[in-house]
Scaffold this active site. Structure first.
Site, short mmCIF file in Angstrom:
data_model
loop_
_atom_site.label_atom_id
_atom_site.label_comp_id
_atom_site.label_asym_id
_atom_site.label_seq_id
_atom_site.Cartn_x
_atom_site.Cartn_y
_atom_site.Cartn_z
N TYR A 1 -2.79 -0.49 -0.34
CA TYR A 1 -2.89 -0.22 1.10
C TYR A 1 -4.22 0.41 1.48
CZ TYR A 1 2.00 -1.40 1.16
OH TYR A 1 3.18 -2.09 1.03
N SER A 2 -5.23 0.22 0.64
CA SER A 2 -6.48 0.94 0.82
C SER A 2 -7.24 0.51 2.08
CB SER A 2 -7.35 0.68 -0.42
OG SER A 2 -8.67 1.07 -0.17
N ASN A 3 -7.50 1.51 2.96
CA ASN A 3 -8.37 1.25 4.13
C ASN A 3 -9.78 0.90 3.67
OD1 ASN A 3 -6.38 1.95 6.00
ND2 ASN A 3 -6.98 4.11 6.04
#
Ligand SMILES: Cc1ncc(COP(=O)(O)O)c(C=O)c1O
Length: 297
Positions: A71-73
């Site tokens: 889920y890394s921005n």
């Protein structure tokens, strides 16, 4: 010559909000709307990536590789930057079990922006900073000669980019508060403020390891400690990406009161902490507090 997309941007807006939870304690609250600094690379993503991408292009790299969770921005921002700049991007993603599953929305956006995704075991991912493991992972990903940006984008160039955020806030507030993951944004921000201004970090991960990380990031970027900073621990709400119902309700209410979308994983925890610290009298009457809005949902 720098790519037009990487030209310096005007300062992001600084707006005062009226909120009785702060006013009742004599505290002025400003929001540094750094989520508006770039349409596709919001907040600290722009601050950290722009100097790295300039360096990659100047050194003639055609590809950037970086690391992140599902889920890394940061992965998403790197993929978007690659599309904007015409750079190939590779994302090394934690969790080889994800390779056989449909992509979640975040990774699907990375892929749609052209990022090549390579899923690695959790144990390899943990050791990715060790040179031998890193070189092997890059080789297996077919990205051996690429420009490497670390997880979360926090390296020396990124800290200097975040110091620019501090420069924009000089003279504007007594305390500047920001949410922390790796601590890179706080480390750079603190270095850019005026003497006499204080930076306050709110860690969103449990653990208590962040102070040492920030000192070593500052050592690498500035050769030693820089600026006046401290951490307010105890506002992680159970750990990374945990958004209990009370935090969700708080964030929805804050967004509705003040008319902006509150990112839940970092910004909501920051704002919650500032309300709680203000209520307990941490900030003296007359304090001007600036909260950095580092991202968008
Ligand atoms: C919206 C947002 N705010 C804050 C942070 C924390 O930044 P840092 O890792 O520099 O502490 C991140 C990290 O990715 C983020 O996405």
């Amino acid at each position: 010559m720098s790519h037009p997309e990487l030209r310096p941007r005007p300062p992001s807006p600084l707006v005062e909000v009226v909120d009785e939870r702060f006013a009742a304690r004599g505290v002025r609250l400003l929001l540094k709307r750094d989520d508006l600094v770039h349409p596709e690379l919001p907040g600290n993503k722009w601050r950290k990536l722009a100097p790295n991408l300039r360096a990659a292009l100047e050194a003639g790299h055609g590809e950037v590789v970086t690391f992140g969770g599902a889920y890394s921005n940061h992965l998403r921002a790197t993929a978007a930057a690659g599309r904007l700049l015409g750079l190939r991007t590779t994302g090394i993603v934690r969790g080889d079990e994800l390779a056989d599953r449909p992509l979640n929305d975040s990774l699907a956006r990375c892929a749609a922006d052209g990022m090549r995704l390579c899923f690695v075991t959790r144990s390899d991912y943990r050791r990715k900073a060790e040179p031998r493991t890193r070189d092997r992972l890059l080789a297996e990903a077919g990205a051996a000669g690429a420009y490497v940006v670390p997880e979360g984008g926090s390296n020396a160039l990124a800290l200097r980019g975040c110091a620019g955020l501090g420069h924009e806030l000089r003279g504007a507030a007594d305390v500047v508060a920001v949410a922390c993951g790796t601590g890179g944004t706080l480390a750079g921000l603190a270095a850019g403020l005026d003497p006499g201004q204080r930076a306050l970090g709110v860690p969103v991960l449990a653990g208590g390891f962040l102070g040492a990380e920030i000192r070593s990031l500052q050592e690498a970027a500035f050769g030693g400690p820089a600026g006046d900073w401290s951490l307010a621990e105890g506002f992680d709400h159970g750990g990374y990406a945990r958004v209990p119902d009370a935090l969700e309700a708080f964030a929805a209410d804050f967004g509705a009161r003040h008319g902006f979308p509150v990112e839940r994983i970092y910004v909501a925890k920051l704002l919650w902490a500032l309300v709680a610290l203000t209520a307990s009298g941490t900030f003296p009457d007359g304090t001007t507090l600036a909260a950095v809005v580092t991202g968008r949902p």
